[in-house]
Motif scaffolding. Structure first.
Motif, PDB file in Angstrom:
ATOM      1  N   VAL A 170       0.883  -0.991  -0.048  1.00  0.00           N
ATOM      2  CA  VAL A 170      -0.019   0.069   0.167  1.00  0.00           C
ATOM      3  C   VAL A 170       0.877   1.204   0.090  1.00  0.00           C
ATOM      4  CG1 VAL A 170      -1.724   1.356   1.044  1.00  0.00           C
ATOM      5  CG2 VAL A 170      -1.815  -1.297   1.231  1.00  0.00           C
ATOM      6  N   ILE A 171       0.850   1.947  -1.039  1.00  0.00           N
ATOM      7  CA  ILE A 171       1.516   3.326  -1.276  1.00  0.00           C
ATOM      8  C   ILE A 171       0.486   4.476  -0.945  1.00  0.00           C
ATOM      9  CG2 ILE A 171       2.744   4.881  -2.522  1.00  0.00           C
ATOM     10  CD1 ILE A 171       3.907   2.499  -4.016  1.00  0.00           C
ATOM     11  N   THR A 172       0.596   5.240   0.300  1.00  0.00           N
ATOM     12  CA  THR A 172      -0.347   6.144   0.871  1.00  0.00           C
ATOM     13  C   THR A 172       0.109   7.729   0.389  1.00  0.00           C
ATOM     14  OG1 THR A 172       0.474   6.430   2.836  1.00  0.00           O
ATOM     15  CG2 THR A 172      -1.040   4.719   2.677  1.00  0.00           C
ATOM     16  N   THR A 173      -0.750   8.504   0.170  1.00  0.00           N
ATOM     17  CA  THR A 173      -0.452   9.792  -0.052  1.00  0.00           C
ATOM     18  C   THR A 173      -1.767  10.842   0.066  1.00  0.00           C
ATOM     19  OG1 THR A 173       0.359  11.625  -1.666  1.00  0.00           O
ATOM     20  CG2 THR A 173      -0.916  10.018  -2.487  1.00  0.00           C
ATOM     21  N   GLY A 174      -1.695  11.870   0.482  1.00  0.00           N
ATOM     22  CA  GLY A 174      -2.690  12.748   1.012  1.00  0.00           C
ATOM     23  C   GLY A 174      -3.097  13.956  -0.114  1.00  0.00           C
ATOM     24  N   HIS A 175      -4.233  13.930  -0.146  1.00  0.00           N
ATOM     25  CA  HIS A 175      -4.891  14.938  -1.341  1.00  0.00           C
ATOM     26  C   HIS A 175      -4.975  16.592  -0.866  1.00  0.00           C
ATOM     27  CE1 HIS A 175      -6.839  16.686  -4.751  1.00  0.00           C
ATOM     28  NE2 HIS A 175      -7.689  17.069  -3.912  1.00  0.00           N
ATOM     29  N   ASP A 176      -5.321  16.546   0.598  1.00  0.00           N
ATOM     30  CA  ASP A 176      -5.248  17.832   1.206  1.00  0.00           C
ATOM     31  C   ASP A 176      -4.813  17.965   2.548  1.00  0.00           C
ATOM     32  OD1 ASP A 176      -7.506  15.950   2.369  1.00  0.00           O
ATOM     33  OD2 ASP A 176      -8.517  16.564   0.649  1.00  0.00           O
ATOM     34  N   VAL A 177      -5.179  17.056   3.605  1.00  0.00           N
ATOM     35  CA  VAL A 177      -4.659  17.184   4.630  1.00  0.00           C
ATOM     36  C   VAL A 177      -4.148  15.787   5.187  1.00  0.00           C
ATOM     37  CG1 VAL A 177      -6.074  19.030   5.497  1.00  0.00           C
ATOM     38  CG2 VAL A 177      -6.887  16.867   5.870  1.00  0.00           C
ATOM     39  N   ILE A 178      -3.560  15.653   6.412  1.00  0.00           N
ATOM     40  CA  ILE A 178      -3.211  14.270   6.818  1.00  0.00           C
ATOM     41  C   ILE A 178      -4.432  13.419   7.208  1.00  0.00           C
ATOM     42  CG2 ILE A 178      -1.750  13.137   8.462  1.00  0.00           C
ATOM     43  CD1 ILE A 178       0.071  15.644   9.012  1.00  0.00           C
ATOM     44  N   HIS A 179      -4.345  12.259   6.637  1.00  0.00           N
ATOM     45  CA  HIS A 179      -5.397  11.372   6.968  1.00  0.00           C
ATOM     46  C   HIS A 179      -4.546   9.913   7.493  1.00  0.00           C
ATOM     47  CE1 HIS A 179      -8.673  13.702   4.896  1.00  0.00           C
ATOM     48  NE2 HIS A 179      -7.704  13.685   4.113  1.00  0.00           N
ATOM     49  N   SER A 180      -5.433   8.950   7.787  1.00  0.00           N
ATOM     50  CA  SER A 180      -4.762   7.829   8.159  1.00  0.00           C
ATOM     51  C   SER A 180      -5.558   6.507   7.702  1.00  0.00           C
ATOM     52  CB  SER A 180      -4.889   7.767   9.966  1.00  0.00           C
ATOM     53  OG  SER A 180      -4.066   6.432  10.282  1.00  0.00           O
ATOM     54  N   PHE A 181      -4.760   5.963   7.070  1.00  0.00           N
ATOM     55  CA  PHE A 181      -5.449   4.601   6.535  1.00  0.00           C
ATOM     56  C   PHE A 181      -5.342   3.455   7.523  1.00  0.00           C
ATOM     57  CE2 PHE A 181      -5.167   0.404   3.985  1.00  0.00           C
ATOM     58  CZ  PHE A 181      -6.433   0.564   3.452  1.00  0.00           C
ATOM     59  N   PHE A 182      -6.414   3.103   8.291  1.00  0.00           N
ATOM     60  CA  PHE A 182      -6.330   2.483   9.515  1.00  0.00           C
ATOM     61  C   PHE A 182      -7.330   1.205   9.317  1.00  0.00           C
ATOM     62  CE2 PHE A 182      -7.856   2.107  14.189  1.00  0.00           C
ATOM     63  CZ  PHE A 182      -6.749   1.189  14.206  1.00  0.00           C
ATOM     64  N   VAL A 183      -6.819  -0.142   9.492  1.00  0.00           N
ATOM     65  CA  VAL A 183      -7.743  -1.272   9.282  1.00  0.00           C
ATOM     66  C   VAL A 183      -7.259  -2.216  10.381  1.00  0.00           C
ATOM     67  CG1 VAL A 183      -8.772  -2.992   7.921  1.00  0.00           C
ATOM     68  CG2 VAL A 183      -7.942  -1.176   6.817  1.00  0.00           C
ATOM     69  N   PRO A 184      -7.727  -2.223  11.669  1.00  0.00           N
ATOM     70  CA  PRO A 184      -7.392  -2.875  12.622  1.00  0.00           C
ATOM     71  C   PRO A 184      -7.187  -4.405  12.542  1.00  0.00           C
ATOM     72  CG  PRO A 184      -9.029  -1.354  13.387  1.00  0.00           C
ATOM     73  CD  PRO A 184      -9.167  -1.339  12.066  1.00  0.00           C
TER      74      PRO A 184
END
Length: 265
Positions: free
Chosen positions: A160-174
């Motif tokens: 998974v390669i993550t980036t943000g479009h506007d502000v900081i988010h979090s990709f979180f799947v417990p």
């Protein structure tokens, strides 16, 4: 398998993949270390309160600077921290990136929905919006169900390669043991592997704006044959990145209210 919180649940969510199983093992190890320390300290305090109470010890000891005691209460905590640190570092390294990724997915956090791209399967992309309460179907979870889930094959190591479009988010799947920030201007890498067929839910856990809670994640793990069939269908449906699942004019009111960009400071 359903990877989601449930009423009266205790502890971590059930593991849906190898990464979460390793996290479970580390959590259990640290938990029992804490239990032993808590019992020891409680017993020591109780013994001191009983043995050195004023009734049986009217003249308190003036002993100080006991070398053996001072060395012991310095060395023992250091050894405990080393015991915790070694598997902790191993877990961090293991969760950093897969050795041999079977699939790469680009994840972009947006206010307030997710954008997914499959560069290994024709580079199609789509948006994933939450389903409003008024549109929920039987079996769909409130504040967790989405129109277009992230679909992966069972047993595949997914980079998974993550980036943000506007502000900081979090990709979180417990239940899959995956969490990674999506930061504008930066590309971060993580991975997960779903070893069981099912749907695994998560949410953005960063305060990324007024409606950050309305940013669920659904990962659907299916057999390889079903995944290949979904990819063939998705290439047509999401041709040239023409998601989301609903046309903009047909978005339910609750979703439309959070899909509009927020003003930036």
């Amino acid at each position: 398998m359903l990877g989601a919180p449930h009423a009266w649940g205790m502890g971590l969510q059930q593991a849906g993949g190898v990464l979460k199983e390793v996290i479970h093992d580390f959590n259990q190890m640290v938990f029992w270390i804490i239990v032993v320390i808590t019992i020891f300290v409680a017993a020591l305090l109780g013994w001191c309160m009983w043995r050195y109470r004023a009734a049986v010890n009217p003249v308190p000891s003036q002993t100080s600077h006991n070398t053996i005691l001072e060395v012991a209460w310095t060395v023992v905590p250091v050894l405990i921290l080393i015991v915790i640190a070694i598997p902790s570092f191993r877990l961090i390294y293991f969760a950093d990136q897969p050795r041999e990724a079977d699939l790469t997915i680009n994840v972009q956090g947006r206010q307030w929905y997710w954008h997914y791209q499959y560069p290994d399967n024709g580079n199609f992309s789509f948006d994933s919006y939450p389903i409003a309460d008024s549109d929920l179907q039987p079996g769909q979870l409130r504040n967790l169900a989405v129109d277009n889930p992230l679909v992966v094959p069972v047993g595949a190591a997914v980079r998974v390669i993550t980036t943000g479009h506007d502000v900081i988010h979090s990709f979180f799947v417990p239940s899959l043991g995956v969490q990674k920030y999506t930061i504008p201007g930066r590309a971060l890498e993580t991975w997960f592997q779903a070893d069981r067929e099912g749907t695994f839910y998560g949410q953005c856990n960063q305060i990324c704006g007024t409606n950050h809670w309305f940013m669920p994640i659904a990962v659907r793990a299916v057999p390889r044959a079903e995944y290949d069939a979904w990819v063939a269908q998705a290439r047509t449906r999401f041709a040239q990145g023409q998601g989301p699942g609903w046309p903009a004019g047909d978005l339910p009111q609750a979703v439309a209210s959070v899909a509009a960009p927020a003003p930036q400071n």
